[in-house]
Design a protein around this motif. Sequence first.
Motif, PDB file in Angstrom:
ATOM      1  N   ILE A 183       0.830  -1.204   0.000  1.00 16.47           N
ATOM      2  CA  ILE A 183       0.000   0.000   0.000  1.00 16.47           C
ATOM      3  C   ILE A 183       0.861   1.248   0.000  1.00 16.47           C
ATOM      4  CG2 ILE A 183      -1.723   1.341   1.268  1.00 16.47           C
ATOM      5  CD1 ILE A 183      -2.899  -1.180   0.080  1.00 16.47           C
ATOM      6  N   ARG A 184       0.970   1.897  -1.112  1.00 17.17           N
ATOM      7  CA  ARG A 184       1.372   3.299  -1.229  1.00 17.17           C
ATOM      8  C   ARG A 184       0.705   3.786  -2.508  1.00 17.17           C
ATOM      9  NH1 ARG A 184       5.714   7.320  -2.512  1.00 17.17           N
ATOM     10  NH2 ARG A 184       4.525   9.206  -2.163  1.00 17.17           N
ATOM     11  N   PRO A 185      -0.582   4.049  -2.406  1.00 19.30           N
ATOM     12  CA  PRO A 185      -1.352   4.398  -3.589  1.00 19.30           C
ATOM     13  C   PRO A 185      -0.719   5.555  -4.347  1.00 19.30           C
ATOM     14  CG  PRO A 185      -2.773   4.059  -1.749  1.00 19.30           C
ATOM     15  CD  PRO A 185      -1.391   4.039  -1.214  1.00 19.30           C
ATOM     16  N   ASN A 186      -0.892   5.507  -5.629  1.00 22.27           N
ATOM     17  CA  ASN A 186      -0.378   6.563  -6.480  1.00 22.27           C
ATOM     18  C   ASN A 186      -1.432   6.822  -7.543  1.00 22.27           C
ATOM     19  OD1 ASN A 186       1.328   8.463  -7.380  1.00 22.27           O
ATOM     20  ND2 ASN A 186       2.970   7.097  -8.007  1.00 22.27           N
ATOM     21  N   MET A 187      -2.627   7.023  -7.091  1.00 25.15           N
ATOM     22  CA  MET A 187      -3.833   7.269  -7.880  1.00 25.15           C
ATOM     23  C   MET A 187      -5.029   7.125  -6.987  1.00 25.15           C
ATOM     24  SD  MET A 187      -5.530   4.236  -8.505  1.00 25.15           S
ATOM     25  CE  MET A 187      -5.387   3.388  -6.979  1.00 25.15           C
ATOM     26  N   THR A 221      -0.217   5.203   3.367  1.00 24.84           N
ATOM     27  CA  THR A 221       0.891   4.323   2.997  1.00 24.84           C
ATOM     28  C   THR A 221       1.143   3.356   4.144  1.00 24.84           C
ATOM     29  OG1 THR A 221       3.199   4.183   2.290  1.00 24.84           O
ATOM     30  CG2 THR A 221       2.645   5.944   3.838  1.00 24.84           C
ATOM     31  N   ILE A 222       1.418   2.124   3.808  1.00 26.08           N
ATOM     32  CA  ILE A 222       1.793   1.130   4.808  1.00 26.08           C
ATOM     33  C   ILE A 222       3.257   0.748   4.631  1.00 26.08           C
ATOM     34  CG2 ILE A 222       1.427  -1.269   5.568  1.00 26.08           C
ATOM     35  CD1 ILE A 222      -1.574  -0.790   5.013  1.00 26.08           C
ATOM     36  N   ASP A 223       3.626   0.421   3.401  1.00 24.15           N
ATOM     37  CA  ASP A 223       4.986  -0.070   3.179  1.00 24.15           C
ATOM     38  C   ASP A 223       5.691   0.607   2.013  1.00 24.15           C
ATOM     39  OD1 ASP A 223       3.433  -1.186   1.175  1.00 24.15           O
ATOM     40  OD2 ASP A 223       3.379  -3.151   2.129  1.00 24.15           O
ATOM     41  N   GLY A 224       5.042   1.591   1.397  1.00 23.76           N
ATOM     42  CA  GLY A 224       5.690   2.320   0.314  1.00 23.76           C
ATOM     43  C   GLY A 224       5.614   1.654  -1.034  1.00 23.76           C
TER      44      GLY A 224
END
Length: 405
Positions: A183-187, A221-224
């Motif tokens: 999880i590190r959304p980019n949208m 973000t959880i883990d990038g």
Amino acid sequence: MAVGLGPLPTLHPVPGFELGIASAGIKRVGRKDVVVMRCAEGSTIAGVTTTNAFCAAPVLITRERLGGAVRYLLTNTGNANAGTGADGLANARRSCAALAALTGVAEDAILPFSTGVIGEPLPVEKIEAALPAALADLKEDNWALAAEGIMTTDTLPKGASRQFQHDGVTVTVTGISKGAGMIRPNMATMLGYIATDAKVAQPVLQDLVRDAANKSFNRITIDGDTSTNDCCMLIATGRAALPEVTEKAGELYAQLKQAVFEVFMEVAQAIVRDGEGATKFVTVQVNGGGNHQECLDVAYAVAHSPLIKTALFASDPNWGRILAAVGYAGVANLDVSLIDVFLGDVCIARQGGRAATYTEEQGAAVMAREEIAIRIELGRGDCSETIWTTDLSHEYVRINAEYRS
């Protein structure tokens, strides 16, 4: 253990939007792992998808079909259908064709979504076999079971719902999401499905989903790691007896925007609270930036630092790690003598150095909490940004070391 995340709240049915759940046994026999969602005819749908260049086959197909007359959304868990090349695309299209044949709609009226292990062939035959049961299960009040059906490493289902009145008519916004790692959304992020019975023109709906995602899913973000499969969809069925929202103005739009933003925020933060191995829910707020991007750069530098995340897990107020992360965030011409840093309401650093009033006992007391706020004052301007993250625990390592077993 999920941090501050309990049973699902009441998830109000959305007129014109049905959900059906079935078991295909993709990863484990008997597990509910196929979800079909049906949109009423005339619905509009908008969405945002991952920016990962190695995006999954279903993401590519969904992008092609967004903006058209979508009637069904088909989700499978246990297999991401990512890194699968031409065969993956063919399998995703085949699963859509199977659902189209059963429902009598065009193939391009179906959007596919997958989540799970990357690089494995999609067991399309299992999905096809499960479709009749999912269709037979379609109900407007199946949100809670659907929230379970889209889970992977999640420990709890995630959902939120809001209702408001406009001119005596009740409007509903309900949504579910899944995600706990990568999880590190980019949208947008993970998988998220939010529906309303308001009638909304597609361009307005697209702007709304983009804006809502940017303030919620794009701030966690959880883990990038940005997933190959992230998708978030917003569906408007138009069943509420109200005029169509055709512009981003007026009282109805303002009420709808508030409800949508609240649902997005709740299901996005639920992902962080259920982060793999998480024992802390952490808010990182950066104020006083010269622009929004530098605020985000500082916030993510802090949120992604393994040293800070492990200190959070250990409840160790090792504030020097926070200063170091701020310093390497890449902010041009950063004057560290202007920077103040807080743990909760405790000032740990003033003007770039240890605050005169700070004691280790104060810092330890804040770090022992399940919910922790880190606030950084840059002293450069008027911009602010907030993101949400977790600590990094032994359990996170175990979950991901054993993910494919």
